[in-house]
Design a protein around this motif. Structure first.
Motif, PDB file in Angstrom:
ATOM      1  N   UNK A  78       2.983  -6.386   4.766  1.00 47.49           N
ATOM      2  CA  UNK A  78       3.208  -4.960   5.015  1.00 47.49           C
ATOM      3  C   UNK A  78       4.539  -4.549   4.414  1.00 47.49           C
ATOM      4  N   UNK A  79       4.473  -3.817   3.300  1.00 50.22           N
ATOM      5  CA  UNK A  79       5.702  -3.336   2.668  1.00 50.22           C
ATOM      6  C   UNK A  79       5.472  -1.898   2.255  1.00 50.22           C
ATOM      7  N   UNK A  80       6.561  -1.163   2.056  1.00 56.06           N
ATOM      8  CA  UNK A  80       6.414   0.227   1.625  1.00 56.06           C
ATOM      9  C   UNK A  80       5.593   0.276   0.349  1.00 56.06           C
ATOM     10  N   UNK A  81       4.618   1.153   0.320  1.00 58.95           N
ATOM     11  CA  UNK A  81       3.855   1.354  -0.914  1.00 58.95           C
ATOM     12  C   UNK A  81       2.749   0.331  -1.125  1.00 58.95           C
ATOM     13  N   UNK A  82       2.611  -0.635  -0.230  1.00 63.25           N
ATOM     14  CA  UNK A  82       1.543  -1.622  -0.413  1.00 63.25           C
ATOM     15  C   UNK A  82       0.383  -1.287   0.511  1.00 63.25           C
ATOM     16  N   UNK A  83      -0.753  -1.086  -0.101  1.00 65.30           N
ATOM     17  CA  UNK A  83      -1.951  -0.746   0.657  1.00 65.30           C
ATOM     18  C   UNK A  83      -2.938  -1.884   0.476  1.00 65.30           C
ATOM     19  N   UNK A  84      -3.568  -2.318   1.556  1.00 68.90           N
ATOM     20  CA  UNK A  84      -4.637  -3.301   1.389  1.00 68.90           C
ATOM     21  C   UNK A  84      -5.944  -2.508   1.290  1.00 68.90           C
ATOM     22  N   UNK A  85      -6.601  -2.620   0.163  1.00 63.54           N
ATOM     23  CA  UNK A  85      -7.764  -1.785  -0.140  1.00 63.54           C
ATOM     24  C   UNK A  85      -9.024  -2.641  -0.108  1.00 63.54           C
ATOM     25  N   UNK A 125      -5.633 -10.740  -1.576  1.00 63.07           N
ATOM     26  CA  UNK A 125      -5.821  -9.537  -0.754  1.00 63.07           C
ATOM     27  C   UNK A 125      -5.112  -8.327  -1.346  1.00 63.07           C
ATOM     28  N   UNK A 126      -4.026  -8.576  -2.060  1.00 63.29           N
ATOM     29  CA  UNK A 126      -3.274  -7.472  -2.681  1.00 63.29           C
ATOM     30  C   UNK A 126      -3.712  -7.222  -4.112  1.00 63.29           C
TER      31      UNK A 126
END
Ligand SMILES: Cc1cc2nc3c(=O)[nH]c(=O)nc-3n(C[C@H](O)[C@H](O)[C@H](O)COP(=O)(O)O)c2cc1C
Length: 190
Positions: A78-85, A125-126
């Motif tokens: 979980x970091x700013x700007x990181x979305x798990x899609x 996952x990213x």
């Protein structure tokens, strides 16, 4: 998008994994990449997508990564700007290689695989393409001597030795040969 940037992450207790990490670092640097190396600790935060090639490694502990590495993997999701899609669409320009050192005294390579795949899943996952897994045998200093002489790999008391590290160098150069047309790895000396 970054260009020509590599990152080597490692955790170690007895130095085996650091030896491998430093040889990966030296090999990438000799090839002309802009490489950083970091030891995983409680504070470390990393933006994987700032790099084109990532090596993330640790010793195998009870078939998985040691606690500090498990914590890092979890925290760093979980970091700013990181979305798990859903479907984890691949991000262009970045690839990774999970690596480990391990004793393999009981069941050999099978002891390394779950840990490597586990790290790989965090990266995939990213959307980070995992191109390979690298397992290097290393002495298990805390264990009964017999684990280092009579296990699946026999005599491992000096491992990883220079021969093993030369093999690591060859594998890393192999990745650069494999990937230089599809990733912006910069102007490589191969
Ligand atoms: C607490 C502990 C648990 C371990 N568990 C395993 C294991 O399940 N399988 C294995 O192959 N090696 C195991 N090992 C051996 C280490 O993975 C090996 O010695 C490794 O190279 C140590 O890396 P380091 O010198 O970077 O700390 C274990 C070592 C320790 C200290």
């Amino acid at each position: 998008m970054p260009e020509g940037k590599a990152l080597v992450l490692f955790w170690t207790k007895n130095g085996n994994t650091e030896k491998v990490a430093r040889r990966i670092f030296d090999t990438l640097q000799k090839a002309g990449m802009d490489v950083s190396i970091s030891r995983i600790n409680k504070e470390l935060e990393v933006e994987y997508l700032d790099y084109n090639l990532i090596f993330l490694g640790a010793p195998v502990y009870e078939n998985l990564s040691p606690k500090p590495v498990l914590n890092f993997l979890h925290r760093n999701r979980r970091r700013d700007g990181v979305e798990l899609i859903p479907s984890a669409p691949e991000v262009p320009g970045v690839a990774a290689v999970p690596y480990c050192t391990y004793g393999g005294g009981h069941t050999g390579y099978n002891e390394a695989e779950p840990m490597l795949k586990h790290i790989g899943q965090y990266l995939e996952h990213e959307g980070i393409r995992v191109v390979d897994y690298l397992a290097v045998v290393g002495v298990f200093p805390e264990a009964d001597e017999s684990y280092n002489t009579d296990g699946r790999f026999g005599e491992i008391r000096q491992k990883p030795d220079e021969h093993d590290l030369i093999e690591v160098e060859g594998r890393v150069r192999g990745y650069l040969h494999q990937l230089h047309r599809v990733l912006p790895l910069g102007d490589l000396k191969l």
